[in-house]
Scaffold this active site. Structure first.
Site, PDB file in Angstrom:
ATOM      1  N   LYS A  99       0.835  -1.199   0.000  1.00 55.86           N
ATOM      2  CA  LYS A  99       0.000   0.000   0.000  1.00 55.86           C
ATOM      3  C   LYS A  99       0.874   1.253   0.000  1.00 55.86           C
ATOM      4  CE  LYS A  99      -3.564   2.270   2.721  1.00 55.86           C
ATOM      5  NZ  LYS A  99      -4.517   2.181   3.824  1.00 55.86           N
ATOM      6  N   GLU A 129      10.428  -4.672   4.641  1.00 55.79           N
ATOM      7  CA  GLU A 129      10.501  -6.072   4.201  1.00 55.79           C
ATOM      8  C   GLU A 129      10.229  -6.182   2.702  1.00 55.79           C
ATOM      9  OE1 GLU A 129       8.895  -4.911   6.801  1.00 55.79           O
ATOM     10  OE2 GLU A 129       9.043  -6.272   8.527  1.00 55.79           O
ATOM     11  N   GLY A 132      -4.899  -2.009   4.920  1.00 50.68           N
ATOM     12  CA  GLY A 132      -4.106  -3.130   4.423  1.00 50.68           C
ATOM     13  C   GLY A 132      -4.777  -4.474   4.683  1.00 50.68           C
ATOM     14  N   ARG A 133      -5.274  -4.664   5.891  1.00 52.87           N
ATOM     15  CA  ARG A 133      -5.864  -5.969   6.245  1.00 52.87           C
ATOM     16  C   ARG A 133      -7.268  -6.147   5.681  1.00 52.87           C
ATOM     17  NH1 ARG A 133      -4.828  -2.579  10.315  1.00 52.87           N
ATOM     18  NH2 ARG A 133      -6.504  -1.819  11.651  1.00 52.87           N
ATOM     19  N   GLU A 173      -4.898  -6.901  14.642  1.00 51.66           N
ATOM     20  CA  GLU A 173      -4.386  -5.575  14.284  1.00 51.66           C
ATOM     21  C   GLU A 173      -5.518  -4.545  14.363  1.00 51.66           C
ATOM     22  OE1 GLU A 173      -2.659  -4.441  10.287  1.00 51.66           O
ATOM     23  OE2 GLU A 173      -0.776  -4.660  11.354  1.00 51.66           O
ATOM     24  N   HIS A 224      -5.794 -33.766  17.179  1.00 52.53           N
ATOM     25  CA  HIS A 224      -4.728 -34.653  17.654  1.00 52.53           C
ATOM     26  C   HIS A 224      -3.568 -33.849  18.217  1.00 52.53           C
ATOM     27  CE1 HIS A 224      -6.669 -38.219  15.999  1.00 52.53           C
ATOM     28  NE2 HIS A 224      -7.140 -37.356  15.102  1.00 52.53           N
ATOM     29  N   LYS A 282       9.254  -0.853  14.483  1.00 48.57           N
ATOM     30  CA  LYS A 282       9.843  -0.468  13.188  1.00 48.57           C
ATOM     31  C   LYS A 282      10.912   0.606  13.392  1.00 48.57           C
ATOM     32  CE  LYS A 282       5.711  -0.950  10.251  1.00 48.57           C
ATOM     33  NZ  LYS A 282       4.769  -0.256   9.386  1.00 48.57           N
TER      34      LYS A 282
HETATM   35  O1  F6P Z   1       3.099  -2.581   9.752  1.00 47.61           O
HETATM   36  C1  F6P Z   1       1.799  -3.037   9.638  1.00 47.61           C
HETATM   37  C2  F6P Z   1       1.280  -2.788   8.255  1.00 47.61           C
HETATM   38  O2  F6P Z   1       1.151  -1.433   8.024  1.00 47.61           O
HETATM   39  C3  F6P Z   1      -0.023  -3.514   8.017  1.00 47.61           C
HETATM   40  O3  F6P Z   1      -1.118  -2.829   8.506  1.00 47.61           O
HETATM   41  C4  F6P Z   1       0.001  -3.659   6.532  1.00 47.61           C
HETATM   42  O4  F6P Z   1      -0.929  -4.599   6.091  1.00 47.61           O
HETATM   43  C5  F6P Z   1       1.433  -4.071   6.323  1.00 47.61           C
HETATM   44  O5  F6P Z   1       2.158  -3.322   7.271  1.00 47.61           O
HETATM   45  C6  F6P Z   1       1.985  -3.866   4.946  1.00 47.61           C
HETATM   46  O6  F6P Z   1       1.928  -2.533   4.560  1.00 47.61           O
HETATM   47  P1  F6P Z   1       2.144  -2.106   3.064  1.00 47.61           P
HETATM   48  O7  F6P Z   1       1.083  -2.723   2.244  1.00 47.61           O
HETATM   49  O8  F6P Z   1       2.088  -0.614   3.061  1.00 47.61           O
HETATM   50  O9  F6P Z   1       3.504  -2.599   2.633  1.00 47.61           O
END
Ligand code: F6P
Length: 537
Positions: free
Chosen positions: A210, A216, A271-272, A357, A388, A499
């Site tokens: 987003k 990452e 995002g979620r 979240e 199990h 972060k």
């Molecule tokens: O750090 C949490 C978050 O902002 C989530 O809410 C989001 O889904 C994820 O990181 C990834 O964010 P982006 O789509 O901006 O890379």
């Protein structure tokens, strides 16, 4: 939007539930069934294709009525209306919350700031459909002219869990000659494993973020680009092997991806709450535009149910109320979600982000500390595997663990008698949990107390439509609870501190000279030990 949340614990409606809960504390589900033979038929509800049986809970019709009054007092109806009206119900980020527009049919109008957003949604869906079809038919080729055989989605959190979960869930509907992989972790092993056996000439990367600033994702995307160029040795290859999904065109261009190959979405999609936006591009390539649209129709069917059904007959709202009942009046700390369908293996992980979240908050919308328990720990794995493993604790442990059992009448594959065996276990578990069994003489360890609450969600079959219905159900359950607790279910400030601290530590780990470490003594010592282990001073 100025929302003045009701301090729910101070309302007469909440006090009424508190008093009622005292009278329900020692009531056994067994007795509730004994005193009402019709309970198993009356405490059910249908929403779209989903059938909910909530009879095996420690509650009565009065409980539901009192909880519904709490939701009304908290302003649930008004908040749902405000969401659909495009008001900024995400208060701390000052944003509208319009994932419901992502699945609105063409022609519907949902506006925010005076703009109907539905046409833009369909414009992107149409572009996605064209692109997905080109990849699926082989018309879109890689730089050397080879067809795409693997799509690698690079993203994390909402830009990973949704498409990854849905890709698994809809495997029976997938185009099998194109595989999707999902890379999220900044641990280099993730991208290494995902690319190790791939042919760069037939690999397409979808960089999904987003913000397009997430450490990452950008790190993995750069590594993927290096991997590609190490093999194809021409910067021009990037345009044929990288597309982006983002709200941030400037950052996409800065990364080197042609914005013609970018699929956008909007700041009013959390995002979620985003895998039904362009974030679902990998899924659409896998299952095709028609199945993707069927999934959106499923979302929409539950959206309409949630918006229109009275609270007491509203499936997502009811799940929310029942969750509040155990969370706030019985001290339950977790919520198990147990899908009896192997394709839903990643559904609990997806729900963890959606729920935790969203509702893992401890200040109210007006910034006051909350004085009620908010979001539970969500967990689970597909049945029958859990039986199990950890079901022992649910049956005979000392904790109350409300559980949602999700099952399907028809299997995705008729394989021998597997489905009947699976579903026999599905029905047996909620029966055993509710009713228990006395211990044989002298064998107290064989005592099943019962009275363990469950909801059963039974759907005809796991299809794209039903998947959309399930996800929308949990999205709206989360909102229902967030409204009652008076919190902002659409921000996620709790992820920021870690972060920021990581950014500070990165140069300390890599420094060639011994860095001045000014953390606490534990963190300093651990960093020094790590540096020493890596052969740094
Ligand atoms: O750090 C949490 C978050 O902002 C989530 O809410 C989001 O889904 C994820 O990181 C990834 O964010 P982006 O789509 O901006 O890379």
């Amino acid at each position: 939007m100025q929302i003045s949340p009701v301090r729910i614990s101070e309302t007469p409606e909440w006090h009424a539930v508190t008093a009622h809960s005292a009278s329900m504390r020692d009531v056994h589900i067994r007795d509730l069934f004994a005193s009402d033979p019709a309970r198993g038929r009356s405490m059910t509800l249908d929403g779209a294709d989903l059938h909910l049986d909530y009879s095996k809970n420690r509650l009565t019709a009065e409980t539901i009525d009192l909880l519904a009054r709490v939701a009304e007092r908290a302003g649930l109806r008004e908040r749902i209306a405000a969401m659909w009206a495009g008001e900024h119900i995400n208060v701390s980020e000052d944003r509208a919350v319009l994932h419901i527009a992502l699945r609105a049919p063409r022609g519907q109008s949902i506006t925010t700031a005076g703009v109907n957003v539905v046409p833009a949604v369909h414009e992107v869906l149409d572009r996605m459909a064209v692109f997905a079809e080109r990849v699926r038919t082989g018309e879109w080729t890689g730089y050397t002219g080879k067809q795409i055989s693997t799509v690698v989605n690079i993203g994390i959190g909402g830009s990973d869990l949704g498409p990854a979960m849905a890709y698994d869930a809809l495997r029976p509907f997938a185009e099998r000659h194109i595989g999707c992989r999902f890379v999220s972790n900044v641990d280099g092993s993730d991208i290494w494993e995902a690319t190790e056996d791939l042919d760069p000439a037939s690999t397409l990367f979808i960089v999904s973020s987003k913000t397009f600033t997430t450490l990452e994702t950008i790190t993995n995307a750069k590594t993927a680009r290096d991997w590609l160029l190490a093999n194809l040795s021409d910067d021009a290859a990037v345009a044929k092997h990288f597309v982006a999904v983002s709200t941030n065109a400037a950052k996409v261009a800065e990364f080197g991806i042609d914005t013609d190959n970018m699929f956008g979405f909007w700041d009013w999609v959390g995002g979620r709450y985003s895998f039904d936006s362009a974030i679902g591009l990998s899924l659409m390539i896998s299952v095709g535009a028609n199945a993707f649209r069927e999934m959106l129709d499923g979302f929409h069917a539950v959206d309409e149910h949630y918006r229109n059904a009275p609270i007491r007959e509203n499936l997502p709202a009811l799940l929310g109320l029942i969750g509040v009942w155990y969370n706030d009046f019985f001290g339950a700390e977790t919520q198990a979600v147990l899908p009896y369908n192997h394709y839903l293996s990643r559904f609990p992980a997806y729900l963890q982000q959606l729920d935790m979240e969203s509702n893992g908050k401890s200040v109210t919308l007006s910034g006051e500390p909350v004085d009620v328990a908010t979001g539970p720990v969500v967990w689970g794995t597909p049945g029958t595997n859990g039986q199990h493993a950890y079901y022992q604790l649910i049956h005979q442990g000392t904790r109350i663990i409300p559980a949602d059992f999700i099952g399907f009448v028809a299997p995705n594959h008729e394989v021998g008698e597997h489905h009947d065996l699976l579903m026999a276990n599905f029905f047996a578990q909620t029966e055993a949990l509710a009713f228990g069994r006395p211990a044989p003489d002298g064998q107290p360890y064989r005592y099943f107390a019962g009275n363990h609450p469950t909801n059963t969600i039974l759907a005809p079959k796991l299809t794209p439509r039903v998947l959309g219905e399930l996800v929308a159900t949990y999205e709206h359950k989360v909102l229902t609870q967030g409204v009652i607790w008076g919190i902002d279910s659409f921000d996620q400030w709790g992820v920021e501190l870690g972060k920021e601290l990581a950014q500070r530590i990165v140069p300390e780990l890599g420094a060639s000279e011994t860095p001045d470490l000014a953390h606490d003594s534990s963190t300093n010592t651990l960093i020094a030990r790590y540096r020493a282990g890596r052969g740094r001073k």
